[in-house]
Design an enzyme around this catalytic site. Structure first.
Site, PDB file in Angstrom:
ATOM      1  N   LYS A  42       0.847  -1.199   0.000  1.00 49.70           N
ATOM      2  CA  LYS A  42       0.000   0.000   0.000  1.00 49.70           C
ATOM      3  C   LYS A  42       0.879   1.243   0.000  1.00 49.70           C
ATOM      4  O   LYS A  42       1.469   1.595   1.010  1.00 49.70           O
ATOM      5  CB  LYS A  42      -0.905  -0.012   1.243  1.00 49.70           C
ATOM      6  N   ARG A  91     -12.783   9.520  17.104  1.00 50.56           N
ATOM      7  CA  ARG A  91     -13.606  10.621  16.613  1.00 50.56           C
ATOM      8  C   ARG A  91     -15.083  10.290  16.686  1.00 50.56           C
ATOM      9  O   ARG A  91     -15.899  11.103  17.086  1.00 50.56           O
ATOM     10  CB  ARG A  91     -13.252  10.944  15.148  1.00 50.56           C
ATOM     11  N   SER A 129      -7.276  12.250   7.518  1.00 49.15           N
ATOM     12  CA  SER A 129      -6.244  12.319   6.482  1.00 49.15           C
ATOM     13  C   SER A 129      -6.856  12.056   5.112  1.00 49.15           C
ATOM     14  O   SER A 129      -6.451  12.659   4.124  1.00 49.15           O
ATOM     15  CB  SER A 129      -5.143  11.292   6.758  1.00 49.15           C
TER      16      SER A 129
END
Ligand code: ADP
Length: 154
Positions: A42, A91, A129
């Site tokens: 990745k 979050r 992000s």
């Protein structure tokens, strides 16, 4: 005994949300190792070297924050580093569900490693992000989402 926490992530790129979690966690630990996980196969959006450079710059004045990269299992890296804690941010309920699975599996593999979660500051709870990358990819200005020390970048 030193309290060492590893804050693992992609930090692709680091945002004010990550920065806030790290700085708020600093009084809880002796050392925080911000560790960029190199995921085999990745490739990141920003090159690994760039992500490292930003992290180093942001935390240059804080000797208790170290910046490293690692590959393989996070628990193996924690063992090598002598870390007894993993630090993560929460979050949303989606984060909780995701983190719960990883936390339970990590604990099964390494029972003396505790994962410590800090709730995201409300102003950063929608910041990720991946959204920053999406804005950047489309030519938007992402500076307000990135740590102050990154002002001229990317
Ligand atoms: P990953 O690649 O594992 O998703 P990230 O770099 O996206 O790693 O995030 C690493 C950690 O930072 C995770 O625990 C994530 O929940 C937390 N995090 C990311 N963005 C924020 C934010 N805005 N506020 C608080 N925590 C956050």
């Amino acid at each position: 005994m030193n309290k060492i926490a590893v804050f693992p992530g992609s930090f692709d790129p680091i945002t004010r949300g990550h920065e806030s979690v790290i700085l708020r966690a600093l009084p809880l630990f002796d050392i925080i190792v911000v560790a960029i996980g190199e995921n085999s196969g990745k490739r990141g959006y920003f090159p690994l070297e760039k992500r490292m450079e930003w992290l180093r710059k942001i935390f240059a004045k804080e000797p208790r924050i170290r910046v490293e990269t690692y590959s393989g299992l996070t628990i193996d890296y924690c063992r090598q580093t002598g870390a007894n804690y993993i630090l993560r941010g929460l979050r949303t309920a989606a984060d909780f569900d995701f983190e719960r699975g990883i936390g339970i599996m990590n604990r099964a593999m390494m029972p003396d490693l505790e994962t410590i979660f800090l709730l995201s500051a409300p102003e950063y709870s929608a910041l990720s992000s991946s959204i920053v990358r999406e804005i950047h990819r489309n030519g938007g200005d992402v500076r307000q989402f990135l740590p102050e020390a990154m002002k001229e970048l990317p």
